[in-house]
Scaffold this active site. Structure first.
Site, mmCIF file in Angstrom:
data_model
loop_
_atom_site.group_PDB
_atom_site.id
_atom_site.type_symbol
_atom_site.label_atom_id
_atom_site.label_comp_id
_atom_site.label_asym_id
_atom_site.label_seq_id
_atom_site.Cartn_x
_atom_site.Cartn_y
_atom_site.Cartn_z
ATOM 1 N N HIS A 95 0.829 -1.200 0.000
ATOM 2 C CA HIS A 95 0.000 0.000 0.000
ATOM 3 C C HIS A 95 0.864 1.250 0.000
ATOM 4 C CE1 HIS A 95 -3.378 2.626 0.593
ATOM 5 N NE2 HIS A 95 -2.815 3.170 1.664
ATOM 6 N N SER A 96 0.542 2.191 -0.887
ATOM 7 C CA SER A 96 1.229 3.489 -0.975
ATOM 8 C C SER A 96 2.725 3.270 -1.223
ATOM 9 C CB SER A 96 0.951 4.310 0.296
ATOM 10 O OG SER A 96 1.274 5.666 0.120
ATOM 11 N N MET A 97 3.607 3.742 -0.361
ATOM 12 C CA MET A 97 5.029 3.481 -0.542
ATOM 13 C C MET A 97 5.290 1.994 -0.696
ATOM 14 S SD MET A 97 8.326 4.359 1.900
ATOM 15 C CE MET A 97 8.361 2.842 2.855
ATOM 16 N N SER A 122 -1.541 -0.965 -4.184
ATOM 17 C CA SER A 122 -2.665 -0.244 -3.605
ATOM 18 C C SER A 122 -2.301 1.207 -3.293
ATOM 19 C CB SER A 122 -3.105 -0.956 -2.317
ATOM 20 O OG SER A 122 -3.971 -0.163 -1.542
#
Length: 256
Positions: A95-97, A122
Site C-alpha cells: 500500500h502506498s510506498m 494499492s
C-alpha cells in the site's frame, strides 16, 4: 487475544503462523507504517493463506535501527530476506510506498528466476508517474499536517507528543525514500498487476493508477473503491474479497 508472533529474522512477521498453508501473501507497509498494519489481513486469511508482513527498520521493535531512505536499497534488503520463503509461491500486496517497494522487490526476485504470482499495488500511482512532492523537507508540524490530511494515522499517535517523537524520524525517511524514487523508464515485472485505488485519493488519480499497466508484461487489472488514500481501512471486506478471489484461483502448493 492475538496469535503469537513469529519472526523470520528482522524483516518478516507472521502473526498467524500457518506452516501447512500452500499459499503466502507478503505485505509491504505504507510510509510510516509497520508490519502490524496487516494483522487484520493475516487474521482474515489464516489458516488457508500465511501472511508475511514486512517490518522496515526504524519502527516498533526495530525503532533503534536507522530507517532506510532509499527504495532501491530497501528492496535489496527485503529481496534477500525473502529468499527463505521461496519454498512456496508468493503473492505481493503493497500500500502506498509499499506498492513501490513491492514492485522493486518483485523485479529483483524475477531476475533470479523467482518473483510473485501477482502484485497488488494499492493507493499508489505508477512508478513512472512522478509528482514533485517534498513532504520530507517540511518541519515536524508540516509532516503531521500531511498525516492528518490522509487520515491513515491513529489520532492517538498524532495527539501524543512522545509517540510522535518516536515515529517522525522513520516517517521522514520513508517520505524521502518515496519522494526521491525514480523508476527506470522501461522497468517492468513479468507477473500480473492488480491496482487498487480510492476514487477520492489525493495521491493517486485514476489515470496515474492506470499507468501501472505499462509496468507489467502480464495481465493488468484496476479496482476502484469508494474512499480516499486509506480506502482499505474503510472497505476491508471488499479488499479481502479481491484477495480471496485471487487465492481461490491459485493452485495449492503441498507442504514438503
Amino acid at each position: 487475544m492475538s496469535s503469537p508472533l513469529a519472526d523470520d529474522g528482522l524483516w518478516c512477521r507472521r502473526f498467524h503462523p500457518a506452516p501447512d498453508a500452500g499459499r503466502r501473501l507478503v505485505c509491504f507497509p505504507h510510509a510510516g507504517g509497520s508490519a502490524s498494519f496487516y494483522h487484520p489481513v493475516s487474521a482474515a486469511l489464516s489458516p488457508g493463506v500465511e501472511v508475511i508482513a514486512v517490518q522496515y527498520p526504524g519502527r516498533q521493535d526495530r525503532r533503534k535501527e536507522p530507517a532506510i531512505d532509499d527504495i532501491g536499497l530497501l528492496a535489496d534488503r527485503i529481496a534477500e530476506a525473502l529468499k527463505a520463503c521461496s519454498d512456496r509461491p508468493l503473492t505481493f500486496f503493497g500500500h502506498s510506498m509499499g506498492a513501490l517497494v513491492a514492485f522493486e522487490v518483485a523485479r529483483r526476485l524475477e531476475r533470479n528466476g523467482d518473483g510473485p504470482l501477482r502484485l497488488f499495488a494499492s493507493g499508489r500511482r505508477a512508478p513512472s508517474a512522478h509528482r514533485d512532492e517534498q513532504v520530507h523537507r517540511r518541519d515536524d508540524d508540516g509532516i503531521v499536517t500531511e498525516l492528518r490530511a490522509l487520515s491513515g494515522t491513529d489520532s492517538r499517535v498524532l495527539d501524543d507528543e512522545e509517540m510522535l517523537r518516536m515515529v517522525l524520524p522513520a516517517l521522514r525517511s520513508d517520505y524521502k525514500a518515496v519522494e526521491t524514487y525514480r523508476s527506470e523508464p522501461a522497468a517492468v515485472v513479468r507477473c500480473p498487476v492488480t491496482v487498487l485505488v480510492g476514487d477520492e485519493d489525493p495521491k493517486t488519480s485514476l489515470d496515474e493508477a492506470r499507468s501501472w499497466e505499462a509496468h507489467t508484461t502480464g495481465d493488468f487489472d484496476l479496482r476502484v473503491f469508494s474512499g480516499g488514500h486509506f480506502y482499505l481501512a474503510d472497505r476491508p471486506k471488499e479488499v479481502m474479497t479481491v484477495l480471496s478471489d485471487h487465492f481461490t484461483s491459485v493452485a495449492l502448493t503441498p507442504h514438503a
